[in-house]
Design a protein around this motif. Structure first.
Motif, short mmCIF file in Angstrom:
data_model
loop_
_atom_site.label_atom_id
_atom_site.label_comp_id
_atom_site.label_asym_id
_atom_site.label_seq_id
_atom_site.Cartn_x
_atom_site.Cartn_y
_atom_site.Cartn_z
N ALA A 163 0.81 -1.22 0.00
CA ALA A 163 0.00 0.00 0.00
C ALA A 163 0.84 1.27 0.00
N SER A 164 2.17 1.13 0.14
CA SER A 164 3.06 2.29 0.15
C SER A 164 3.26 2.86 -1.25
N GLU A 165 3.69 4.11 -1.32
CA GLU A 165 3.88 4.75 -2.62
C GLU A 165 5.15 4.26 -3.29
N ASN A 166 5.01 3.88 -4.53
CA ASN A 166 6.15 3.54 -5.37
C ASN A 166 6.72 4.84 -5.93
N PRO A 167 7.94 5.22 -5.53
CA PRO A 167 8.47 6.52 -5.97
C PRO A 167 8.65 6.62 -7.48
N GLU A 168 8.70 5.49 -8.16
CA GLU A 168 8.87 5.52 -9.61
C GLU A 168 7.58 5.89 -10.33
N THR A 169 6.42 5.64 -9.69
CA THR A 169 5.14 5.89 -10.35
C THR A 169 4.29 6.92 -9.62
N GLY A 170 4.60 7.15 -8.34
CA GLY A 170 3.76 8.02 -7.54
C GLY A 170 2.47 7.38 -7.09
N GLU A 171 2.30 6.11 -7.39
CA GLU A 171 1.11 5.36 -7.03
C GLU A 171 1.49 4.25 -6.04
N PRO A 172 0.52 3.69 -5.32
CA PRO A 172 0.84 2.56 -4.45
C PRO A 172 1.44 1.40 -5.23
#
Length: 401
Positions: free
Chosen positions: A102-111
């Protein structure tokens, strides 16, 4: 002194070989560190870092209604936070503050969703070791855990054997048996079969609550014993005041809504409010995958480097992690010349006994922390020979003053 913090540990490479650039670990500490009094507590499947009650919490928790082992850990309790520096860290893949699906993927800005790397119990251990390094904790006075947290403890003993003086494995085993693997499979299929699961990328839309609810209900059945279910519920009707929101099928209105159904529905509703479906998938897979002997010739070989002391605690009514499994683990320790004691507690509460009977769990843990296996109450209850598979139960009275 208590703290509730999140440590940012930078990049983290999982045992799968996949990496994430930003890895955070949520943790709580209790007591003061004196250099040789650190005790790491490993939480169970859906637990959090909130192991003990915090006087400054103001009612706030780490996502759970209360401290999950608050009757075992705390001032004056079995794991006494006025004597020990207690650390509990939320594991990777969870949804209680440590980086997970559920954490943000910094590469996409999405979970991340299901793009999050596969997680193993070994990753939990390695993350805990990284956190302890950050906190300035080297060798542990003890590492203690129940259920899959006990598997986490065993992984510490094989992965970092020199870092642990004493260990307590409660209601756990070297691996899951086929029946539990099968039930976990059905639970996961309930989640992935929910139309709202959307391949694990459901954040921001309808969540797979129905699937997660069914998965949790399967889990609760695993945690209870036949005797405890009979005592709690029997075949009794839940009564007129307990009405299901929607009958599951038209014919259901004709039949009684039983107490056991009402209980399972209540537990499911509570769980879907506090937990993430993807995390449930990831953490159950980590538990299912754990095998103490993986990469070694045997369980004994996996534990051979550990030179400390190990207490195993099992419960007669637990069919999730059985007494026989604990005794098999104890036998592997003896084969490896590891100092071990196996205590069998008479209980019909099932797997939940390690949470709901603190009066039986706390005293032996307290003794092993204070005195080790040489303490007066720490005696191996296994048979002297291999001719019998009967183990003498250890009752609470043996641990009382």
């Amino acid at each position: 002194m208590t703290t509730k913090e999140t440590a940012s540990l930078g990049a983290f490479e999982f045992l799968s070989g996949e990496s994430i650039p930003n890895f955070d670990v949520a943790y709580e500490t209790y007591g003061d560190f004196t250099g040789d009094n650190a005790v790491l507590v490993c939480h169970a499947l859906t637990g959090s870092a909130h192991v003990a009650r915090r006087p400054d919490s103001g009612g706030e928790t780490a996502g759970q209604a209360r401290a999950w082992w608050g009757d075992v850990v705390g001032p004056g309790k079995a794991i006494d936070t006025t004597e020990y520096y207690v650390i509990c860290a939320n594991v990777p893949g969870s949804c209680y503050g440590t980086t997970g699906p559920a954490s943000e993927n910094p590469e996409t800005g999405e979970p991340y969703g299901t793009d999050f790397p596969p997680v193993t119990v070994g990753d939990w251990t390695r993350a805990q070791r990284r956190l302890l390094d950050e906190l300035g904790v080297g060798r542990l006075r003890a590492v203690v855990g129940g259920s899959v947290g006990g598997m986490n403890v065993l992984d510490w003993l094989r992965r970092f054997p020199d870092d642990v003086e004493r260990a307590g494995v409660v209601a756990s085993a070297a691996r899951l048996d086929a029946q539990c693997l099968a039930l976990d499979t059905v639970a996961r299929r309930a989640i992935t079969g929910d139309p709202n699961w959307n391949g694990g990328h459901y954040y921001g839309g309808p969540e797979p609550e129905e699937g997660l609810a069914r998965a949790r209900q399967i889990g609760h059945i695993m945690y209870l014993s036949k005797a405890s279910m009979g005592r709690k519920f029997g075949r009794r009707s839940a009564g007129r005041e307990a009405v299901r929101e929607e009958p599951p099928d038209p014919a259901a209105a004709f039949f009684p809504y039983r107490e056991v159904e009402s209980y399972l529905d209540y537990q499911a509703d509570k769980f879907t409010d506090r937990f993430d479906a993807n995390s449930y998938l990831y953490l159950t897979r980590a538990m299912d995958d754990f095998d103490l002997a993986a990469g070694y010739e045997s369980d004994a070989d996996a534990l051979a480097a550990f030179e400390g002391e190990l207490l195993l605690l099992s419960f007669t009514g637990d069919w999730h992690f059985t007494v026989d499994q604990a005794e098999s683990l104890a036998g592997a320790c003896r084969e490896a010349d590891v100092d071990v004691a196996h205590h069998v507690v008479e209980s019909d509460h099932g797997h939940d006994a390690f949470l709901v009977e603190p009066e039986k769990v706390g005293p032996p843990l307290s003794n092993v922390l204070e005195e080790g296996l040489a303490g007066r109450a720490i005696t191996d209850t296994a048979p002297e020979s291999n001719e019998s598979n009967q183990f003498a139960p250890v009752h609470t009275s043996l641990f009382s003053e």
